[in-house]
Design an enzyme around this catalytic site. Structure first.
Site, PDB file in Angstrom:
ATOM      1  N   GLY A  41       0.782  -1.228   0.000  1.00 31.74           N
ATOM      2  CA  GLY A  41       0.000   0.000   0.000  1.00 31.74           C
ATOM      3  C   GLY A  41       0.808   1.268   0.000  1.00 31.74           C
ATOM      4  O   GLY A  41       0.268   2.350  -0.237  1.00 31.74           O
ATOM      5  N   CYS A  65       0.633   6.101   1.498  1.00 32.27           N
ATOM      6  CA  CYS A  65      -0.743   6.510   1.800  1.00 32.27           C
ATOM      7  C   CYS A  65      -1.377   5.622   2.858  1.00 32.27           C
ATOM      8  O   CYS A  65      -1.907   6.095   3.859  1.00 32.27           O
ATOM      9  CB  CYS A  65      -1.579   6.493   0.528  1.00 32.27           C
ATOM     10  SG  CYS A  65      -3.329   6.862   0.805  1.00 32.27           S
ATOM     11  N   HIS A 123     -29.500  24.094  -0.889  1.00 35.55           N
ATOM     12  CA  HIS A 123     -29.425  24.883   0.346  1.00 35.55           C
ATOM     13  C   HIS A 123     -29.881  24.012   1.518  1.00 35.55           C
ATOM     14  O   HIS A 123     -30.839  23.256   1.386  1.00 35.55           O
ATOM     15  CB  HIS A 123     -30.338  26.116   0.252  1.00 35.55           C
ATOM     16  CG  HIS A 123     -30.420  26.882   1.544  1.00 35.55           C
ATOM     17  ND1 HIS A 123     -29.429  27.752   1.935  1.00 35.55           N
ATOM     18  CD2 HIS A 123     -31.353  26.878   2.524  1.00 35.55           C
ATOM     19  CE1 HIS A 123     -29.759  28.262   3.104  1.00 35.55           C
ATOM     20  NE2 HIS A 123     -30.931  27.753   3.495  1.00 35.55           N
TER      21      HIS A 123
END
Length: 460
Positions: free
Chosen positions: A38, A41, A443
């Site tokens: 991996g 990260c 909104h």
């Protein structure tokens, strides 16, 4: 000598997915990993640190609970061993998932060990010598230590080794006032440590505009983090009080000043892991900093060898490493001529609130000679931020007044690491900012203010 169609050195965010694409295309692939599956990260970068950020955010919100009408009995306490165990668990699950995937991948052989080039077609791993006509380098990078007097004689931490801490430092000294240093500064301050940050430059995160730097400094100092900028002639030593603590000295406005601390984090930059690759035996060209020189399609100067991720100097982020994989795969397998130069710079600073960045800074845009317009809005005028009780920071968008092209943005505020993607997508679509101004956003959100800001541009 085992022979393959392709050899991949490193299982980071470019190497592992490339193994998947190449094997799916019918190639016989060897992938080599000398440490942890991996890469940065998963093991010492995004995954564990953002897990710590989440724990630190929870602690901070608990301290502010009364502001929201929520009453908690007693002060907030930190169980650092549990905090570390959670981060280790999240990282471990991701690492194990990558390992299981690669081990079970058809036509892929995983080799554990240190890879070294023998020539442009052969790589040695332990006692094994592997050959292939295509070799992909994804060896990542590591912390670099500056030449600071006394540093070698005192215990110090890097972005990797600080993750081993299962106690909260009494006083954490940090050399480096950029992304890594500032994230850890806020994390450990919220865990209860006293924190002092030393930056040799005139302001924090020197690549950003000064107004962004000032806003970040205000956020951190409001939480009790001490920030020293223009810290010249740094040196470190063991404190003379016999406690084994660390003394950091620097030139200040009144002469030499010293600050004592229990722990020292050095966060002054990264270097590529190319110094023990024997790249010269393959004829691979490196620049003065050790980065592998690549062209716009990530090919090295040696035919049949590519370099991806942090080791090529084209980006120091997980997302740029993954995009490197996409570029290589597109050119090699899809007859799709993707290029590094098509990439728009994007990244984030994961303090709280976060900074989302895309494209040019205002300073860079002005230097381009274009007719620049700018729009800004404080988070204190964003309804969603007010409702959440998180009004620190501001948003800034820079555009070309003549073409309507969005040139860049710096969004510092709650949720802005996600909000910035609205602009990223428009910039990749090469649409003018008028397109955003006409959009209808939900909104209440932070993103709903972007169309409003597009109607409020003024000359820079």
């Amino acid at each position: 000598m085992p022979s393959f169609d392709a050899i991949i050195i490193g299982t980071g965010q470019a190497g592992s997915p490339l193994a998947g694409r190449l094997t799916e295309a019918g190639m016989k692939v060897a992938i080599i990993e000398r440490n942890l599956f991996g890469g940065t990260c998963v093991n010492t970068g995004c995954t564990p640190t953002k897990t710590l950020v989440a724990s630190a955010k929870t602690a901070q919100m608990a301290r502010r609970a009364a502001d929201y009408g929520v009453l908690l009995d007693g002060p907030v306490k930190i169980d650092m061993k549990k905090v570390k165990a959670r981060a280790d668990s999240v990282s471990g699950a991701s690492r194990d998932g990558i390992g299981t995937w690669l081990d079970g991948m058809a036509n892929c052989t995983v080799y554990r060990g240190h890879a070294r080039f023998l020539d442009s077609r052969r790589v040695q791993v332990g006692d094994d010598v592997l050959s292939a006509d295509k070799i992909f380098i994804n060896v990542g990078g590591r912390a670099t230590l500056p030449e600071i007097p006394g540093l070698a004689s005192v215990p110090h931490l890097t972005n990797s080794t600080i993750l081993d801490l299962d106690v909260v430092p009494d006083h954490l000294l940090i050399i480096g006032g950029s992304y890594i240093g500032l994230e850890f500064a806020q994390i450990y301050r919220r865990f209860g440590a006293k924190v002092t940050v030393f930056e040799t430059g005139p302001h924090l995160i020197r690549r950003e505009d000064e107004d962004i730097s000032r806003a970040v400094a205000e956020i951190l100092t409001a939480e009790g983090i001490d920030i020293v900028t223009g810290a010249a002639n740094l040196s470190v030593s063991r404190a003379t009080n016999g406690s084994g603590s660390i003394a950091l000295s620097h030139d200040g406005p009144n002469g030499l000043q010293a600050v004592g601390g229990s722990h020292l984090l050095v966060a002054t930059g990264r270097r590529p892991n190319t110094d023990d690759l024997d790249a010269e035996k393959a004829g691979i060209a490196l620049d003065a900093h050790g980065y592998i020189i690549v062209d716009d399609a990530l090919r090295t100067n040696v035919d049949g060898i590519w370099a991806m991720g942090d080791c090529n100097g084209k980006g120091a982020f997980t997302h740029t490493a993954y995009n490197d994989f996409e570029i290589v795969a597109a050119n090699l397998l899809d007859n799709d001529p993707r290029r590094v130069s098509d990439r728009i710079p994007v990244y984030a600073l994961y303090i709280d609130p976060p900074l989302g960045r895309v494209g040019l800074t205002e300073t860079e845009a002005k230097k381009s000679g274009r007719n620049i317009v700018v729009s800004t809005r404080p988070m204190a005028r964003v309804s969603r931020a007010i409702e959440k009780g998180e009004t620190q920071g501001f948003m800034k968008i820079v555009a070309d007044a003549d073409s309507g092209e969005i040139l860049g943005a710096a969004l510092l505020g709650t949720g802005c690491d996600e909000v910035v993607h609205s602009l990223i997508d428009v910039m990749y679509a090469r649409r003018p900012y008028e397109q955003v101004r006409r959009g209808v956003h939900i909104h209440p959100t932070v993103s709903e203010l972007l169309p409003t800001m597009m109607a409020e541009f003024h000359p820079a």
